[in-house]
Design a protein around this motif. Sequence first.
Motif, PDB file in Angstrom:
ATOM      1  N   LEU A 389       0.722  -1.266   0.088  1.00 34.10           N
ATOM      2  CA  LEU A 389       0.135  -0.198  -0.087  1.00 34.10           C
ATOM      3  C   LEU A 389       0.916   1.079   0.086  1.00 34.10           C
ATOM      4  O   LEU A 389       1.582   1.565   1.012  1.00 34.10           O
ATOM      5  CB  LEU A 389      -0.651  -0.055   1.272  1.00 34.10           C
ATOM      6  N   PRO A 390       0.811   1.900  -1.125  1.00 37.97           N
ATOM      7  CA  PRO A 390       1.869   3.185  -1.152  1.00 37.97           C
ATOM      8  C   PRO A 390       1.491   4.246   0.108  1.00 37.97           C
ATOM      9  O   PRO A 390       0.143   4.381   0.280  1.00 37.97           O
ATOM     10  CB  PRO A 390       1.362   3.830  -2.430  1.00 37.97           C
ATOM     11  N   TYR A 391       2.373   4.643   0.694  1.00 42.85           N
ATOM     12  CA  TYR A 391       2.104   5.424   1.848  1.00 42.85           C
ATOM     13  C   TYR A 391       1.081   7.123   1.114  1.00 42.85           C
ATOM     14  O   TYR A 391       0.448   7.358   2.271  1.00 42.85           O
ATOM     15  CB  TYR A 391       3.284   6.286   2.319  1.00 42.85           C
ATOM     16  N   ARG A 392       1.464   7.236   0.113  1.00 48.07           N
ATOM     17  CA  ARG A 392       0.673   8.265  -0.455  1.00 48.07           C
ATOM     18  C   ARG A 392      -0.992   8.291  -0.168  1.00 48.07           C
ATOM     19  O   ARG A 392      -1.870   9.122   0.074  1.00 48.07           O
ATOM     20  CB  ARG A 392       0.760   8.665  -2.059  1.00 48.07           C
ATOM     21  N   ILE A 393      -1.459   6.925  -0.415  1.00 47.97           N
ATOM     22  CA  ILE A 393      -2.677   6.587  -0.358  1.00 47.97           C
ATOM     23  C   ILE A 393      -3.024   5.904   0.964  1.00 47.97           C
ATOM     24  O   ILE A 393      -4.338   5.326   1.020  1.00 47.97           O
ATOM     25  CB  ILE A 393      -3.561   5.916  -1.547  1.00 47.97           C
ATOM     26  N   MET A 394      -2.243   5.597   1.770  1.00 45.93           N
ATOM     27  CA  MET A 394      -2.648   4.664   2.711  1.00 45.93           C
ATOM     28  C   MET A 394      -3.391   5.049   3.751  1.00 45.93           C
ATOM     29  O   MET A 394      -4.573   4.183   4.314  1.00 45.93           O
ATOM     30  CB  MET A 394      -1.236   4.276   3.583  1.00 45.93           C
ATOM     31  N   HIS A 395      -3.674   6.272   4.094  1.00 47.41           N
ATOM     32  CA  HIS A 395      -4.594   6.979   4.793  1.00 47.41           C
ATOM     33  C   HIS A 395      -6.041   6.688   4.347  1.00 47.41           C
ATOM     34  O   HIS A 395      -6.982   6.375   5.117  1.00 47.41           O
ATOM     35  CB  HIS A 395      -4.281   8.428   5.301  1.00 47.41           C
ATOM     36  N   PHE A 433      -2.124   4.163  13.213  1.00 39.12           N
ATOM     37  CA  PHE A 433      -1.065   3.784  12.385  1.00 39.12           C
ATOM     38  C   PHE A 433      -0.493   4.831  11.605  1.00 39.12           C
ATOM     39  O   PHE A 433       0.801   4.911  11.572  1.00 39.12           O
ATOM     40  CB  PHE A 433      -1.365   2.518  11.548  1.00 39.12           C
ATOM     41  N   MET A 434      -1.294   5.758  10.920  1.00 39.95           N
ATOM     42  CA  MET A 434      -0.744   6.825  10.143  1.00 39.95           C
ATOM     43  C   MET A 434       0.077   7.797  11.229  1.00 39.95           C
ATOM     44  O   MET A 434       1.028   8.151  10.845  1.00 39.95           O
ATOM     45  CB  MET A 434      -1.750   7.703   9.393  1.00 39.95           C
ATOM     46  N   LYS A 435      -0.415   8.074  12.361  1.00 42.24           N
ATOM     47  CA  LYS A 435       0.404   8.852  13.521  1.00 42.24           C
ATOM     48  C   LYS A 435       1.729   8.169  13.739  1.00 42.24           C
ATOM     49  O   LYS A 435       2.507   8.766  13.899  1.00 42.24           O
ATOM     50  CB  LYS A 435      -0.366   8.880  14.646  1.00 42.24           C
ATOM     51  N   ARG A 439       4.736  10.538  12.874  1.00 41.19           N
ATOM     52  CA  ARG A 439       5.449  11.109  14.044  1.00 41.19           C
ATOM     53  C   ARG A 439       5.696  10.240  14.939  1.00 41.19           C
ATOM     54  O   ARG A 439       6.393  10.789  15.940  1.00 41.19           O
ATOM     55  CB  ARG A 439       4.323  12.397  14.499  1.00 41.19           C
ATOM     56  N   GLY A 440       5.078   8.762  15.052  1.00 39.34           N
ATOM     57  CA  GLY A 440       5.662   8.233  16.171  1.00 39.34           C
ATOM     58  C   GLY A 440       5.081   8.500  17.331  1.00 39.34           C
ATOM     59  O   GLY A 440       5.810   8.164  18.587  1.00 39.34           O
ATOM     60  N   SER A 441       4.083   9.295  17.355  1.00 43.07           N
ATOM     61  CA  SER A 441       3.607   9.502  18.713  1.00 43.07           C
ATOM     62  C   SER A 441       2.197  10.174  18.518  1.00 43.07           C
ATOM     63  O   SER A 441       1.761  10.144  17.542  1.00 43.07           O
ATOM     64  CB  SER A 441       4.481  10.732  19.431  1.00 43.07           C
ATOM     65  N   GLY A 442       1.431  10.629  19.920  1.00 39.99           N
ATOM     66  CA  GLY A 442       0.163  11.002  19.789  1.00 39.99           C
ATOM     67  C   GLY A 442      -0.704  10.333  20.070  1.00 39.99           C
ATOM     68  O   GLY A 442      -2.151  10.606  19.698  1.00 39.99           O
ATOM     69  N   TRP A 515      12.424   9.285  10.347  1.00 42.59           N
ATOM     70  CA  TRP A 515      11.278   8.957  10.446  1.00 42.59           C
ATOM     71  C   TRP A 515      10.358   9.915  10.071  1.00 42.59           C
ATOM     72  O   TRP A 515      10.565  10.999   9.684  1.00 42.59           O
ATOM     73  CB  TRP A 515      10.904   8.748  12.026  1.00 42.59           C
ATOM     74  N   GLY A 516       8.987   9.650   9.688  1.00 40.36           N
ATOM     75  CA  GLY A 516       7.925  10.613   9.175  1.00 40.36           C
ATOM     76  C   GLY A 516       7.759  10.289   7.643  1.00 40.36           C
ATOM     77  O   GLY A 516       8.964  10.163   6.930  1.00 40.36           O
ATOM     78  N   LEU A 517       6.864  11.112   6.953  1.00 40.25           N
ATOM     79  CA  LEU A 517       6.633  10.811   5.717  1.00 40.25           C
ATOM     80  C   LEU A 517       6.618  12.040   4.973  1.00 40.25           C
ATOM     81  O   LEU A 517       6.340  12.104   3.508  1.00 40.25           O
ATOM     82  CB  LEU A 517       5.218  10.023   5.611  1.00 40.25           C
ATOM     83  N   GLY A 518       6.841  13.315   5.791  1.00 37.22           N
ATOM     84  CA  GLY A 518       6.559  14.450   4.987  1.00 37.22           C
ATOM     85  C   GLY A 518       5.251  14.630   4.537  1.00 37.22           C
ATOM     86  O   GLY A 518       4.798  15.299   3.667  1.00 37.22           O
ATOM     87  N   SER A 519       4.149  14.303   5.572  1.00 35.76           N
ATOM     88  CA  SER A 519       2.795  14.231   5.365  1.00 35.76           C
ATOM     89  C   SER A 519       1.999  16.022   5.473  1.00 35.76           C
ATOM     90  O   SER A 519       0.847  16.000   5.185  1.00 35.76           O
ATOM     91  CB  SER A 519       1.868  13.489   6.056  1.00 35.76           C
ATOM     92  N   ASP A 520       2.790  16.645   6.111  1.00 31.74           N
ATOM     93  CA  ASP A 520       2.493  18.156   6.259  1.00 31.74           C
ATOM     94  C   ASP A 520       1.252  17.769   7.268  1.00 31.74           C
ATOM     95  O   ASP A 520       0.266  18.528   7.171  1.00 31.74           O
ATOM     96  CB  ASP A 520       1.897  18.705   5.030  1.00 31.74           C
TER      97      ASP A 520
END
Lengths: 586, 586
Positions: A389-395, A433-435, A439-442, A515-520
């Motif tokens: 599943l590409p990260y771009r559309i995983m959410h 899982f997207m969090k 960002r690995g937190s929250g 870490w992180g995806l640059g998801s803004d």
Amino acid sequence: MTSAEQRVEEWLASFESALRAGDAEAAAELFAPESYWRDLVAFTWNITTVEGRDGVAGMLRETLEQAAPSGFALTGEPAEAGGVVEAWIRFETAAGRGTGHLRLKPEGAWTLLTTLRELKGFEESRPQGVEHTLNKGRLTWKEEKQRREEQDPYVVVIGGGQGGIALGARLRQLGVPALVVDKHARPGDQWRGRYKSLCLHDPVWYDHLPYLPFPANWPVFAPKDKIGDWLEMYTRVMEVPYWSSSTVRSATFDEAAQRWSVTVDRDDDTVELRPTQLVFATGMSGKANYPSFPGQDIFQGEQQHSSQHPGPEAYQGKRVVVVGSNNSAFDICGALWEHDADVTMVQRSSTHIVKSASLMDVGLGDLYSERAVAAGVTTDKADMIFASLPYRIMHEFQIPLYEEMASRDADFYARLEKAGFRHDWGADGSGLFMKYLRRGSGYYIDVGAAELVADGRVKLAHGQVDHLTEDAVVLDDGTALKADLVVYATGYGSMNGWVADIVDQATADKVGKVWGLGSDTPKDPGPWEGEQRNMWKPTQQENLWFHGGNLHQSRHYSLYLALQLKARYEGLPTPVYRLAESHHQG
Amino acid sequence: MTSAEQRVEEWLASFESALRAGDAEAAAELFAPESYWRDLVAFTWNITTVEGRDGVAGMLRETLEQAAPSGFALTGEPAEAGGVVEAWIRFETAAGRGTGHLRLKPEGAWTLLTTLRELKGFEESRPQGVEHTLNKGRLTWKEEKQRREEQDPYVVVIGGGQGGIALGARLRQLGVPALVVDKHARPGDQWRGRYKSLCLHDPVWYDHLPYLPFPANWPVFAPKDKIGDWLEMYTRVMEVPYWSSSTVRSATFDEAAQRWSVTVDRDDDTVELRPTQLVFATGMSGKANYPSFPGQDIFQGEQQHSSQHPGPEAYQGKRVVVVGSNNSAFDICGALWEHDADVTMVQRSSTHIVKSASLMDVGLGDLYSERAVAAGVTTDKADMIFASLPYRIMHEFQIPLYEEMASRDADFYARLEKAGFRHDWGADGSGLFMKYLRRGSGYYIDVGAAELVADGRVKLAHGQVDHLTEDAVVLDDGTALKADLVVYATGYGSMNGWVADIVDQATADKVGKVWGLGSDTPKDPGPWEGEQRNMWKPTQQENLWFHGGNLHQSRHYSLYLALQLKARYEGLPTPVYRLAESHHQG
């Protein structure tokens, strides 16, 4: 042959024929206008996702000649649902053999995953263990093992938690001289040393290490000391070369020699190692964020980062303020309450909570569960589906799962809200899982402590810490919380902080945020990266790598990192396509 | 439905209907005149084989009411070959659930195996590991484990090698308070302490322990230190309650209380345990036969039993006489030769030798090999197939295999014979495994050392030892073999020797010889027993049990022993059908 099978066969034939012809554009035309090709080391010697036909063509123009792919074939029966055909495939490149996954729409390939599984000439196999001819001077297994542990390592792995151990096991199996260096007295102490009530929040099916799965009688949620024992055992039986009680003091890269100088304090000695490759497996939760507040110096009670918290026993009847409202904060508050402490949680910003049972059933159940295993979804298959599943559309795949959890546990969320707890579902409602990936937190995976907050057995305060007095934590609204103990459950910093400490700040800055995806989204600034920053792939610093994450990632991605290191050890060409730039320093 | 399937279904239906009607004779009529029913604890609370229609009827008359069997059903597709249909079945009894195997001939059942797999109400399952409700006073996993290890054991297992450990793991999993007591410093030292070049002679597929199979990268023939590490780690991760450095001094059965008093030297303490059940898992190769020869007291060199031999390092250039010509003798001779000792083997009687590769391929390949696994023969399935062959006719299945090995390795045997080595194929040509089951001795699985004897690099002498002089071993024909070291590779005694040492001679005599089938072949005197004497089943001494054998037997039979102990722990009725008499004292 089913029509789905025929469609995939035809697509693969056309794809292979375009690739053989060296025609990047023709291959790209076989993708849908909106499409994603995720490559794990097979074509790109990188972990990268390209998007759309232009992305595909651009990647193939630079990688095709070197990769020389061939032998694309279906493995197993494709499945069709909602106009999308899903298929498992295999293929070869000049260097190795790979497997992959394809989602095919009428207008072309929607997603393609290609992964390198083994290098040609360096396949893993079961050893004999004994030679059936006697020879003078042959070494026993024990002597051979000692010899191996004394040789100069090609790879030094800093940090021997699950990440370092899993990577060490793969490197050992691939015959790459490696050494895992860890500061604790024994493998597994990384877990043993944490707070007493800690159990894994991920279920056993998600947590297997490479080669040796947990047995059928392993608990769904393993207690920390049991995981510690497993890691220690695993290190031994997998023959991972491992130095305990050893701290890496510094590391310097010698450009001319293309080798590192690594200084290690081992017991009472200082040892100099000269590896070619250096891997930081120091843990996402390795470097504690210890916050600075005025008055910390005059506070008369105890102050601890959550990673230093020894457990609740000593705090019966004491007043404890826990700053933070994520996983560690909840676990610590729960255990303190169980031991009759007077506990207040300070919530500084909203938190995402899901009930463990719901997360297991709805969030992971199709991939990692008894049910998944019964349906033939092995751990390896689940890992590959996840990776496909590409990260771009995983959410987009995640949002409906969390909507279902919200509905299933509506009463629970209403109780939390009524208690004043500030809850969120992530920036776009995509949940836990997207969090984690961004960002690995929250978040908190609720294993019971949320109810303590909901019904007031653990008290709740809101706001930022303004300062400490001799006996209290004072919030920005003036609330003073009397305390004998303050626990800072304030999380962990980016892993390149370790590079600053061990190599230097310039190298840490050059490599940048890990870490992180640059998801803004909060704590994950753009631009879009497409993959997790700096993880398991070449970085801006030659011969410096990062490895880690949860047990699932340590298991799966250690394969690709190990193959990259093995290829370099064997002197194979490894041209990296699209080395990621660094956009943030930490 | 295939005709084979139909035949089995019909047979099972008739069988179940006869059993339900309580009609032992009608059920027996469904067996062929020559037939065997082997029961592992399911019907008989014993390990026993009955023969022929009379045997079946006799057994059913006494067990049917208690067992109340039902639910006989096929599992999977039966296979037919040479007029015999083979089928896997399942069934229930009042107490538990079982699986079995049936060979059906036109005239009725030829062989039937019934095995108890689990007790109703005490099924094994994966634990949760964590409770998702917080409670004051709940124990962590580590605290719970400590509590468990301090409780009074219901079962004490003497000996913590693979047998004791496998049984300990099963008892732990079944929730039976047990304690394994072992004299070594660490689990696995039983292997570590043996001679340096030792590797398992059985392949990995044969050697798995319960619950946690060896990984895919485990060597085919594991070196002793690696097995030692595995056993140590297995003990830990399976949470087997285990006392190291602890020696059982004595044990006495209190008839009135129906409990044992067991005195254990533990480190510097003496501890008294009061278990209900006592298991000897001291090893078939536990009690060394140290022979007595005139002159042993005046011999100036070293003398060792093979179990005491430290390895070859210290004996470079020395003259060594090894008395014996079985496995240990060959292994020790080989390693000594590799280290430039001058080695003579004294062959006292003929030995059976098979080349490891041939044994693996021809002897074990259909059940325990990469090939078997690829053909769907899991370890459990292989164990059940092996168990399904009645001992009375097992040699008939074995003889052709050894004929094939004789033909395949004819050159090898010719070379050995030319060198004067006396070779046999067992009393009836049935080879190695029957020798193992009958007497546990008399063979060597050749992993290379036989060639040293064949070409004279290890010298060969024949005869019995008459006496020792100050510097030589003198044989009965007057041959004097000069020696700096004499190794007595003279095997091990019956396990009831341990009972004599620890309980008393009267109890050892009452229980009688352990191991062997009563085959009336050398070292296995008749009468026919039908099962291995005293192993894994009730003995003539109440609450005293024996467990052991190779890794395969430790794995498989530990299940039946554990279920027998569990049933007694839970107070279930366990009427034993046909408790074996004792015919030999040791």
